[in-house]
Motif scaffolding. Sequence first.
Motif, PDB file in Angstrom:
ATOM      1  N   UNK A 189       0.706  55.632  84.582  1.00 17.94           N
ATOM      2  CA  UNK A 189       0.487  55.700  86.029  1.00 17.94           C
ATOM      3  C   UNK A 189      -0.880  55.140  86.460  1.00 17.94           C
ATOM      4  N   UNK A 190      -1.966  55.380  85.712  1.00 10.89           N
ATOM      5  CA  UNK A 190      -3.283  54.905  86.183  1.00 10.89           C
ATOM      6  C   UNK A 190      -3.376  53.400  86.436  1.00 10.89           C
ATOM      7  N   UNK A 191      -2.574  52.580  85.748  1.00 10.41           N
ATOM      8  CA  UNK A 191      -2.710  51.138  85.985  1.00 10.41           C
ATOM      9  C   UNK A 191      -2.300  50.785  87.411  1.00 10.41           C
ATOM     10  N   UNK A 192      -1.271  51.465  87.938  1.00  3.20           N
ATOM     11  CA  UNK A 192      -0.876  51.223  89.324  1.00  3.20           C
ATOM     12  C   UNK A 192      -1.861  51.810  90.307  1.00  3.20           C
ATOM     13  N   UNK A 193      -2.575  52.867  89.872  1.00  2.60           N
ATOM     14  CA  UNK A 193      -3.559  53.508  90.740  1.00  2.60           C
ATOM     15  C   UNK A 193      -4.756  52.606  91.018  1.00  2.60           C
ATOM     16  N   UNK A 194      -4.891  51.521  90.247  1.00  4.64           N
ATOM     17  CA  UNK A 194      -5.951  50.548  90.528  1.00  4.64           C
ATOM     18  C   UNK A 194      -5.733  49.841  91.856  1.00  4.64           C
ATOM     19  N   UNK A 195      -4.543  49.970  92.431  1.00  2.00           N
ATOM     20  CA  UNK A 195      -4.297  49.392  93.755  1.00  2.00           C
ATOM     21  C   UNK A 195      -5.310  49.932  94.764  1.00  2.00           C
ATOM     22  N   UNK A 228      14.328  56.090  76.112  1.00  2.00           N
ATOM     23  CA  UNK A 228      13.173  56.528  76.888  1.00  2.00           C
ATOM     24  C   UNK A 228      11.895  56.492  76.052  1.00  2.00           C
ATOM     25  N   UNK A 229      11.992  56.832  74.772  1.00  2.00           N
ATOM     26  CA  UNK A 229      10.828  56.746  73.885  1.00  2.00           C
ATOM     27  C   UNK A 229      10.371  55.298  73.745  1.00  2.00           C
ATOM     28  N   UNK A 230      11.344  54.393  73.569  1.00  2.00           N
ATOM     29  CA  UNK A 230      11.007  52.967  73.461  1.00  2.00           C
ATOM     30  C   UNK A 230      10.372  52.469  74.752  1.00  2.00           C
ATOM     31  N   UNK A 231      10.911  52.918  75.892  1.00  8.69           N
ATOM     32  CA  UNK A 231      10.344  52.485  77.167  1.00  8.69           C
ATOM     33  C   UNK A 231       8.923  53.004  77.331  1.00  8.69           C
ATOM     34  N   UNK A 232       8.653  54.220  76.888  1.00 13.62           N
ATOM     35  CA  UNK A 232       7.298  54.760  76.977  1.00 13.62           C
ATOM     36  C   UNK A 232       6.329  53.893  76.184  1.00 13.62           C
ATOM     37  N   UNK A 233       6.738  53.460  74.990  1.00 12.37           N
ATOM     38  CA  UNK A 233       5.885  52.578  74.176  1.00 12.37           C
ATOM     39  C   UNK A 233       5.646  51.267  74.911  1.00 12.37           C
ATOM     40  N   UNK A 234       6.714  50.690  75.462  1.00 12.70           N
ATOM     41  CA  UNK A 234       6.556  49.439  76.210  1.00 12.70           C
ATOM     42  C   UNK A 234       5.621  49.620  77.395  1.00 12.70           C
ATOM     43  N   UNK A 235       5.813  50.698  78.148  1.00 13.42           N
ATOM     44  CA  UNK A 235       5.081  50.886  79.398  1.00 13.42           C
ATOM     45  C   UNK A 235       3.586  51.078  79.158  1.00 13.42           C
ATOM     46  N   UNK A 236       3.230  51.850  78.126  1.00 17.73           N
ATOM     47  CA  UNK A 236       1.810  52.157  77.923  1.00 17.73           C
ATOM     48  C   UNK A 236       1.120  51.212  76.954  1.00 17.73           C
ATOM     49  N   UNK A 237       1.879  50.501  76.128  1.00 12.42           N
ATOM     50  CA  UNK A 237       1.268  49.591  75.150  1.00 12.42           C
ATOM     51  C   UNK A 237       1.324  48.126  75.560  1.00 12.42           C
ATOM     52  N   UNK A 238       2.202  47.782  76.487  1.00 14.33           N
ATOM     53  CA  UNK A 238       2.339  46.374  76.884  1.00 14.33           C
ATOM     54  C   UNK A 238       2.163  46.193  78.393  1.00 14.33           C
ATOM     55  N   UNK A 239       3.000  46.873  79.185  1.00 14.49           N
ATOM     56  CA  UNK A 239       2.969  46.613  80.626  1.00 14.49           C
ATOM     57  C   UNK A 239       1.663  47.050  81.286  1.00 14.49           C
ATOM     58  N   UNK A 240       1.292  48.302  81.115  1.00 16.70           N
ATOM     59  CA  UNK A 240       0.066  48.797  81.760  1.00 16.70           C
ATOM     60  C   UNK A 240      -1.176  48.035  81.300  1.00 16.70           C
ATOM     61  N   UNK A 241      -1.340  47.777  79.988  1.00 12.56           N
ATOM     62  CA  UNK A 241      -2.498  46.989  79.567  1.00 12.56           C
ATOM     63  C   UNK A 241      -2.509  45.566  80.118  1.00 12.56           C
ATOM     64  N   UNK A 242      -1.318  44.945  80.244  1.00 12.69           N
ATOM     65  CA  UNK A 242      -1.261  43.588  80.791  1.00 12.69           C
ATOM     66  C   UNK A 242      -1.762  43.560  82.230  1.00 12.69           C
ATOM     67  N   UNK A 243      -1.350  44.555  83.013  1.00 20.01           N
ATOM     68  CA  UNK A 243      -1.792  44.619  84.410  1.00 20.01           C
ATOM     69  C   UNK A 243      -3.293  44.898  84.485  1.00 20.01           C
ATOM     70  N   UNK A 244      -3.763  45.832  83.660  1.00 22.49           N
ATOM     71  CA  UNK A 244      -5.187  46.181  83.681  1.00 22.49           C
ATOM     72  C   UNK A 244      -6.037  44.993  83.263  1.00 22.49           C
ATOM     73  N   UNK A 245      -5.579  44.267  82.266  1.00 27.88           N
ATOM     74  CA  UNK A 245      -6.297  43.071  81.820  1.00 27.88           C
ATOM     75  C   UNK A 245      -6.394  42.042  82.943  1.00 27.88           C
ATOM     76  N   UNK A 246      -5.287  41.874  83.688  1.00 23.06           N
ATOM     77  CA  UNK A 246      -5.287  40.912  84.795  1.00 23.06           C
ATOM     78  C   UNK A 246      -6.310  41.301  85.853  1.00 23.06           C
ATOM     79  N   UNK A 247      -6.441  42.593  86.117  1.00 23.91           N
ATOM     80  CA  UNK A 247      -7.420  43.049  87.106  1.00 23.91           C
ATOM     81  C   UNK A 247      -8.833  42.817  86.597  1.00 23.91           C
ATOM     82  N   UNK A 248      -9.066  43.119  85.315  1.00 23.34           N
ATOM     83  CA  UNK A 248     -10.403  42.965  84.736  1.00 23.34           C
ATOM     84  C   UNK A 248     -10.857  41.504  84.767  1.00 23.34           C
ATOM     85  N   UNK A 249      -9.944  40.595  84.479  1.00 24.65           N
ATOM     86  CA  UNK A 249     -10.318  39.185  84.385  1.00 24.65           C
ATOM     87  C   UNK A 249     -10.301  38.464  85.721  1.00 24.65           C
TER      88      UNK A 249
END
Length: 314
Positions: A58-64, A212-233
């Motif tokens: 959730x925190x990656x979307x909270x960067x909005x 759901x376990x697989x989706x949790x791994x995807x969401x916190x290990x790939x999707x959220x970091x990708x968005x956060x990285x885009x904001x940082x850069x």
Amino acid sequence: MNRGGGLLIGPASAPAPATTLTPPILVMLLAASVAGTALLPPGPQILTALLVIIALGVPHGALDGELAREALRPGFGRIWFLVFSTPYLLLAGLVLISWQVAPTATLVAFFAASVWHFGSEETSSPSTVEILARGGLPIGMAVLAHPVATASLFATISHTTMAQPPAWMWFGSLAWLGYAGLWAGRCAAAGTGNRLILPGVLACVFLALPPLTAFAIYFVCIHAPAHTRAVITDRMRGRRVHDVRSAVLLSLPVTALTLILGAALWPLYSGPPDQRLLSLTIQGLAALTLPHMLFEAWLTRRVRIPRPGHLAPR
């Protein structure tokens, strides 16, 4: 190692600067920890996956909120948050209402939006085929690898009866498989097969683990970091977000507000705790996805079109 000491990885097609990366071992440890929860009984397994999604996703979307501060405060002063949050929450509220009025249509729309959102966040490529291949993987693989379990999850989320994935879900998943095959063929022909490594590993995760376990791994290990990285850069949109530590700290206010709103909605949901939290979490994510995507589109357009007295970024 990044300056914030946190977890952040970039999509395979767009390597991140060294200052925004942490050792892959941290990603693997997090993924392995979440994967281990698949050994739990069904109820605790679902609860644990959802808590991981809430706490680390959730925190990656909270960067909005921080991006809105940068964009709106110069023009609106102290009322910038009201200007940002009012339409944001109204749109989210409309989505929550739509879950009650038209659950199947809302589920279809949520899938379509999620595929595009996931795919466009993970690659800088303008290729529609790649965006659909990447973005459709978390849903398409879940349906194809675990149809009954996935249908059960979606039935709980949408409060509908679904013993098996309906025809439209099978059609979408098979269409994704076609796009994935086309993209893989293009990568092989272009000699860029390394771009298939991360999606290939993710596909194995969805084959081996409950959806759901697989989706949790995807969401916190790939999707959220990708968005956060885009904001940082992106120095044009999030100038105060310069590493993972600052991203986490600046996301805390809106994250806290999101959790408070979620707690306020809890009494409106019924059933066992795991099913109750599943409906609330995924419906809540769907509700936040629409304003999140529209806000991202507005920010992108705002950066591309120079304001009076400003030069367009190169």
